[in-house]
Design an enzyme around this catalytic site. Structure first.
Site, PDB file in Angstrom:
ATOM      1  N   GLY A 229       0.817  -1.198   0.000  1.00  0.00           N
ATOM      2  CA  GLY A 229       0.000   0.000   0.000  1.00  0.00           C
ATOM      3  C   GLY A 229       0.852   1.250   0.000  1.00  0.00           C
ATOM      4  N   HIS A 270      13.709   9.407  -4.281  1.00  0.00           N
ATOM      5  CA  HIS A 270      14.029   8.098  -4.857  1.00  0.00           C
ATOM      6  C   HIS A 270      15.419   8.112  -5.483  1.00  0.00           C
ATOM      7  CE1 HIS A 270      10.216   5.537  -5.016  1.00  0.00           C
ATOM      8  NE2 HIS A 270       9.927   6.565  -4.248  1.00  0.00           N
TER       9      HIS A 270
END
Length: 401
Positions: A229, A270
């Site tokens: 999730g 990221h």
């Protein structure tokens, strides 16, 4: 050449003294580890640690035959007492080679951190490489043949394995052993799972191995799907699985979204987290990447959820009329093409996707359509993967493999 691991933990050992963390609390029995030290053929000792003589005795060996003691990393705190009869510890200068009367040869490797790595060749020519904690080889040249065994800080410096693989020092049959183990990873099944993803394994203190003998090297899964999730840690888990491999191609399917500052911050985060040696491609054209015969670098796709959004945009899936008038058929064809490409892929593939089917039912028809199609895509993609993981609260739960 016979190797006995007198210890496999960090210099502080595991559990750490007076540490209240969950990993230390669980590090009992075979998961408890003394500071790493290696005894080779009873004659060469790599790293002198407190209690080395007792550790050797517990493993059924004696230090009485040791003719050379070499240190690999600086030792903090009080000096370690040298047991009676052992020669004084020393260190081989970087690039120099030491020949022992027993027929062993030791070559010192330069590292990118304080300390020295040691390549040890046995009388019969078998070779092992030992790296100290927190270190990786510096300026490593290509090697002609891989080592039979590599003993390194796999958890703390997975990029060291990437460098060794890039240089040809680690091959398909190299036995990679993780040492200098700390409380960063819960001991037991979770440690074994993370090491296996890097093609490595851990053994209990006192284990004796024969260098060059066949060992069941963990198979790195060729295809892995990581589900989870929002903010579950699924991207971190996917990236972690490829940290020990060189030249990874990171495929970002979300694009740049010009003007969206929140998205730009997520993309920057990221990028900062990924190793500098990785390449990045921002595209949703996944099939050519999966089937490219000229590129065998590992592929990390983050994520399938955004790829599906792009595909549904392309076929007009959000409009009921277009969906009924060929949109559904076109999307099914695109998903089938992607799944077929995953099946045919010859490179290592790790893909990330969202698990959205366990939440509330979307209020709109288009939202329900997306939820349903993502569930179908995840199921079809997972069917082609050797490993499937579900990440919940940062914990990876194996569903397959």
């Amino acid at each position: 050449m016979e190797l006995t691991l007198l210890g496999t933990g960090t210099p502080e050992g595991l559990p750490r003294p007076d540490c209240p963390c969950a990993a230390c609390a669980a590090a009992l029995g075979p998961d408890a580890r003394a500071a790493t030290a290696l005894l080779i053929d009873g004659t060469l000792l790599l790293d002198l640690t407190p209690g080395a003589a007792f550790a050797a005795a517990r493993a059924g060996h004696s230090l009485g035959g040791v003719r050379q003691v070499l240190l690999s990393h600086p030792h903090d705190g009080p000096a370690v007492e040298v047991p009676a009869g052992l020669p004084a510890p020393g260190r081989v200068p970087d690039g120099r080679e030491l020949a022992l009367l027993t027929g062993h040869r030791v070559r010192a490797l330069a590292l990118d951190a304080p300390g020295t790595g040691y390549e040890v060749a046995g009388p019969e020519g078998e070779r092992l490489l030992y790296l100290p904690p927190g270190a990786a080889p510096s300026g490593l040249e290509a090697v002609r043949t891989p080592y039979e065994m590599v003993i390194a800080d796999v958890v703390g410096r997975p990029d060291a394995l990437a460098r060794l693989r890039s240089a040809g020092a680690i091959g398909p049959t190299t036995d990679v052993l993780a040492v200098h183990l700390d409380h960063d990873v819960p001991p037991g099944a979770e440690l074994a799972r993370r090491l296996a993803a890097a093609g490595a394994r851990a053994v209990p203190d006192g284990t004796t191995l024969v260098v060059g003998a066949y060992e069941e090297v963990p198979d790195v899964p060729r295809r892995t799907l990581v589900l989870g999730g929002a903010r579950s840690g699924k991207s971190v888990e996917a990236e972690r699985r490829l940290e020990a491999f060189p030249d990874v191609l990171y495929v970002a399917t979300g694009g740049t979204r010009g003007g969206d500052t929140e998205w730009a911050q997520r993309v920057a985060l990221h990028r900062e987290r990924r190793p500098g040696s990785w390449r990045t491609s921002e595209t949703c054209d996944l099939v050519p990447l999966l089937t490219d015969p000229d590129d065998d670098a590992p592929l990390l796709i983050d994520c399938l959820s955004l790829w599906l959004t792009y595909a549904m945009d392309e076929v007009g899936a959000w409009d009921d009329a277009e969906w009924a008038d060929g949109g559904e058929k076109a999307l099914r064809s695109r998903v089938a093409e992607l799944v077929a490409a995953v099946r045919a892929a010859r490179r290592i593939v790790v893909a990330v996707s969202n698990e959205v089917g366990s939440g509330i039912v979307p209020a709109t028809a288009s939202g329900r359509r997306y939820r349903d199609e993502l569930g179908r895509l995840n199921a079809a993609f997972a069917g082609e993967c050797e490993h499937v993981l579900l990440v919940v609260a940062g914990q990876a739960l194996p569903l397959r493999g």
